[in-house]
Each structure stands twice: as C-alpha cells, then as structure tokens.
Scaffold this motif. Structure first.
Motif, short mmCIF file in Angstrom:
data_model
loop_
_atom_site.label_atom_id
_atom_site.label_comp_id
_atom_site.label_asym_id
_atom_site.label_seq_id
_atom_site.Cartn_x
_atom_site.Cartn_y
_atom_site.Cartn_z
N GLY A 124 -5.42 0.16 0.52
CA GLY A 124 -4.06 0.16 -0.01
C GLY A 124 -3.02 -0.06 1.07
O GLY A 124 -2.06 -0.82 0.88
N ARG A 125 -3.20 0.58 2.21
CA ARG A 125 -2.25 0.40 3.32
C ARG A 125 -2.28 -1.02 3.84
O ARG A 125 -1.25 -1.59 4.19
CB ARG A 125 -2.59 1.38 4.45
CG ARG A 125 -2.42 2.84 4.09
CD ARG A 125 -2.70 3.71 5.28
NE ARG A 125 -3.03 5.07 4.89
CZ ARG A 125 -3.37 6.03 5.74
NH1 ARG A 125 -3.43 5.75 7.03
NH2 ARG A 125 -3.66 7.25 5.30
N ARG A 126 -3.47 -1.60 3.87
CA ARG A 126 -3.58 -2.98 4.33
C ARG A 126 -2.87 -3.93 3.36
O ARG A 126 -2.21 -4.88 3.78
CB ARG A 126 -5.06 -3.36 4.46
CG ARG A 126 -5.28 -4.68 5.21
CD ARG A 126 -6.76 -5.01 5.34
NE ARG A 126 -7.48 -3.96 6.04
CZ ARG A 126 -8.41 -3.22 5.50
NH1 ARG A 126 -8.73 -3.38 4.22
NH2 ARG A 126 -9.04 -2.28 6.21
N LEU A 127 -3.01 -3.64 2.09
CA LEU A 127 -2.33 -4.46 1.09
C LEU A 127 -0.81 -4.37 1.24
O LEU A 127 -0.10 -5.38 1.15
CB LEU A 127 -2.74 -4.01 -0.32
CG LEU A 127 -2.11 -4.78 -1.48
CD1 LEU A 127 -2.53 -6.24 -1.44
CD2 LEU A 127 -2.51 -4.15 -2.82
N VAL A 128 -0.31 -3.17 1.49
CA VAL A 128 1.12 -2.97 1.70
C VAL A 128 1.57 -3.73 2.95
O VAL A 128 2.64 -4.34 2.97
CB VAL A 128 1.46 -1.47 1.81
CG1 VAL A 128 2.92 -1.28 2.25
CG2 VAL A 128 1.21 -0.77 0.49
N PHE A 129 0.75 -3.69 3.99
CA PHE A 129 1.09 -4.40 5.23
C PHE A 129 1.18 -5.91 4.99
O PHE A 129 2.13 -6.56 5.44
CB PHE A 129 0.04 -4.11 6.31
CG PHE A 129 0.23 -4.92 7.56
CD1 PHE A 129 1.22 -4.58 8.47
CD2 PHE A 129 -0.57 -6.03 7.82
CE1 PHE A 129 1.40 -5.33 9.63
CE2 PHE A 129 -0.39 -6.78 8.96
CZ PHE A 129 0.60 -6.43 9.87
N ALA B 77 9.26 3.52 8.73
CA ALA B 77 8.67 4.32 7.66
C ALA B 77 7.18 4.50 7.88
O ALA B 77 6.64 5.60 7.70
CB ALA B 77 8.93 3.64 6.31
N SER B 78 6.49 3.43 8.29
CA SER B 78 5.05 3.51 8.52
C SER B 78 4.72 4.44 9.68
O SER B 78 3.77 5.24 9.61
CB SER B 78 4.49 2.11 8.79
OG SER B 78 3.11 2.15 9.05
N SER B 79 5.52 4.36 10.75
CA SER B 79 5.28 5.20 11.92
C SER B 79 5.48 6.68 11.60
O SER B 79 4.67 7.53 11.99
CB SER B 79 6.22 4.78 13.05
OG SER B 79 6.06 5.60 14.17
N ILE B 80 6.54 6.98 10.86
CA ILE B 80 6.80 8.38 10.50
C ILE B 80 5.70 8.89 9.57
O ILE B 80 5.25 10.04 9.68
CB ILE B 80 8.18 8.51 9.83
CG1 ILE B 80 9.28 8.18 10.85
CG2 ILE B 80 8.38 9.91 9.28
CD1 ILE B 80 10.67 8.14 10.27
N ASN B 81 5.27 8.03 8.66
CA ASN B 81 4.18 8.41 7.75
C ASN B 81 2.93 8.84 8.52
O ASN B 81 2.30 9.85 8.22
CB ASN B 81 3.84 7.24 6.84
CG ASN B 81 4.51 7.35 5.48
OD1 ASN B 81 4.80 8.45 5.02
ND2 ASN B 81 4.75 6.23 4.83
#
Length: 313
Positions: A15-20, A190-194
């Motif tokens: 899912g994260r790869r898809l978002v990327f 946002a990704s880094s804070i996540n």
C-alpha cells in the motif's frame, strides 16, 4: 466493515509503495499541467483566448503589427529572439502573454481589440458587452470606459514591450517547478513524520490531522513562492522598461493610469468587486501580482534610480 478493510491496505508495504507511485505520478503531472500549456499546448492556449468577430478570428492589422515591431526594436531583441515571439488578437481589454521565449515553441503576445482604436468613434459600442450586458455609455462607468479605452501609440508599445520582456524570462519554468516542489515537500514531510513517530499504528483521525497540517503548510509554501515569483518578475520587467529612457517612463505611467481607470469603469458598470475602488485586482488572501497602483507609482516617482546616468543628467 468495508471502510476498515480498505484502510489497512495502505498501511502495508504494498500500500505504501502504491501511494509513493501515485505521489510520483502527481508530481510529474503538476509540472506538466503548468508547463505544457505554455510549450507544446501553446496553440490550444492561443485558440482559447483568440478574439473573434462574426465567427472568424480577428487578425492583427498592419498598424498593430508595426507597433509590435516597434516594441521589438525598443527592446533591441536579437534576430534569434525575434523568431520566438509573435502577436495575436485576444478578447478583452488587457494585453497578455502565453508561452515562453526560452522554450523552442516560443511565446505569443495577446493584443486587445481596443489597441485598434484611434479615437472614440472607432469603439464598437453597439457590440460591446461587459458582464454579458450592453454598456450604458451615458453612465459614469460608460463615460470613463470610453475615455480610457483609447491608448496612444507610445502607451500601446509600452504594453506590448512589457509582455515581450515577461516572455523573455524563465518565469514559466519556475512557476511550473514551484507546485512540483511544494507537493514533493508536503508528501516527504508527511511520510517522514509517519515513519519516525510510527503514526501508521495510531488512530486514523491522528493521521488525517497530520495530513491536513502538512497540506496546509504545503499550500502556504506554494502560494508564497508562486506569488513572490510573479511579483519579482513584474517588478523586474518594470525596472527594465524604466531603464529605456524618460519617454518610456512617461508612457508607462500613462499606460497604468488607463488600465486602472478601465478597471474602475468595469467595476462601476458591473457592480462586481473583482476590482477594488482604485482599480487593482481584489485578492482576498493572496497577492497574486503586483498591485497596478504600485506599478503606476513606480513610473511616476520611483523610476529615477533605474534610468541610465546620462539620461538623469
């Protein structure tokens, strides 16, 4: 149950790869959406703002072509630069531009129909609409519009030269990069804070709050950068024109004065507050361009530091 089944997918590696990948596609799309209309799509952009009469495109008259050539000579463009800019007739009363002389597709200067008028009798009053309504030429706004639609040749040359100078900058490229960088920064933050705070295992409401804050900050970055770039080039172009001599300075002051009066006239005729009482565009929060009153004031009083020394003496 359906909602709960969808959310965990974006928390997985897949899912994260898809978002990327989606974010990368959006990044490229933002750049393309801002830059391509002024390069590959310049022809479509021109057609969109082309002025028509009786279903046919208005053509640039010999008189206006000569004034366009005079503006080119005033700016002392090289032979190569001259090949990358051309005029066309645009609807409305404002001279405009599209494209970029820094790109191989070149740029175009939109010349409004009122540049064709030499006196009040030339104005096509019976066919003219403001806000989809016929102009009441006997009203205060109508009389003011009648007065300011007629520009002298020097004023017209100034307006055209201003657009050519704008086209001969990197503004289009920079303003296409800004939304791309702003979105990339927002996504990265946002990704880094996540990841650092392990927000993936926290409640959805908390992650949504994080995304909202990052999005607000990203939009602020985009707005500030975009507006400051526009204001910088507005100011720089005016300084370059002022350096061409007192005749250009005088034409510039008169040009902006008539543009302001035209905007005031439109405000009076339509009752709309798109323009302020002084003739500036009425922005609610952002300042998307240098106020016209400031640009006029520059040519009235503040130009002296930018004209050549020999002209001052």
């Amino acid at each position: 149950m359906v909602r709960a089944g969808k959310i965990p997918f974006f928390l997985t590696e897949t899912g994260r790869r898809l978002v990327f990948y989606g974010s990368t596609t959006l990044t490229i799309g933002l750049f393309a959406g801002h830059y391509l209309p002024h390069t590959i799509g310049i022809g479509y952009y021109k057609e969109l703002f082309q002025a028509y009469k009786n279903g046919e495109q208005r053509q640039v008259s010999d008189k206006l072509q000569q004034r366009f050539n005079r503006a080119v000579q005033l700016l002392n463009l090289s032979n190569i630069e001259r090949k990358y800019v051309s005029p066309f007739m645009v609807y409305g009363f404002d001279v405009s531009n599209a494209g970029s002389m820094k790109a191989r597709f070149g740029g175009v200067v939109g010349i409004p129909i009122n540049f064709q008028y030499d006196n009040s009798t030339d104005i096509e009053k019976s066919d003219m609409l403001i806000g989809n309504r016929k102009v009441d030429w006997a009203s205060e706004g109508g009389k003011l519009l009648d007065e300011c639609l007629i520009l002298s040749e020097d004023e017209q040359v100034f307006g055209i030269a201003r657009e050519i100078l704008t086209l001969n900058t990197n503004k289009r490229l920079i303003q296409a990069i800004i939304p791309t960088v702003s979105w990339f920064f927002t996504y990265s933050a946002a990704s880094s804070i996540n990841q650092r705070c392990n927000f993936y295992v926290r409640p959805l409401s908390l992650r949504l709050m994080l995304y909202a804050i990052c999005s607000l900050f990203g939009y602020g970055l985009y707005s500030f950068s975009q507006d400051m770039t526009e204001i910088y080039y507005d100011t720089d172009v005016d300084k370059q024109l002022a350096a061409l001599g007192p005749e250009v300075v005088d034409a510039g002051a008169r040009f902006y004065d008539k543009v302001l009066k035209k905007n005031v006239a439109v405000r009076k005729l339509t009752g709309d507050d798109y323009y302020t009482a002084k003739g500036n565009v009425n922005y609610l929060i952002r300042q998307k361009a240098t106020p016209l009153t400031i640009r006029k004031e520059f040519f009235v009083t503040d130009y002296k530091d930018f004209i050549p020394v020999q002209e001052k003496s």
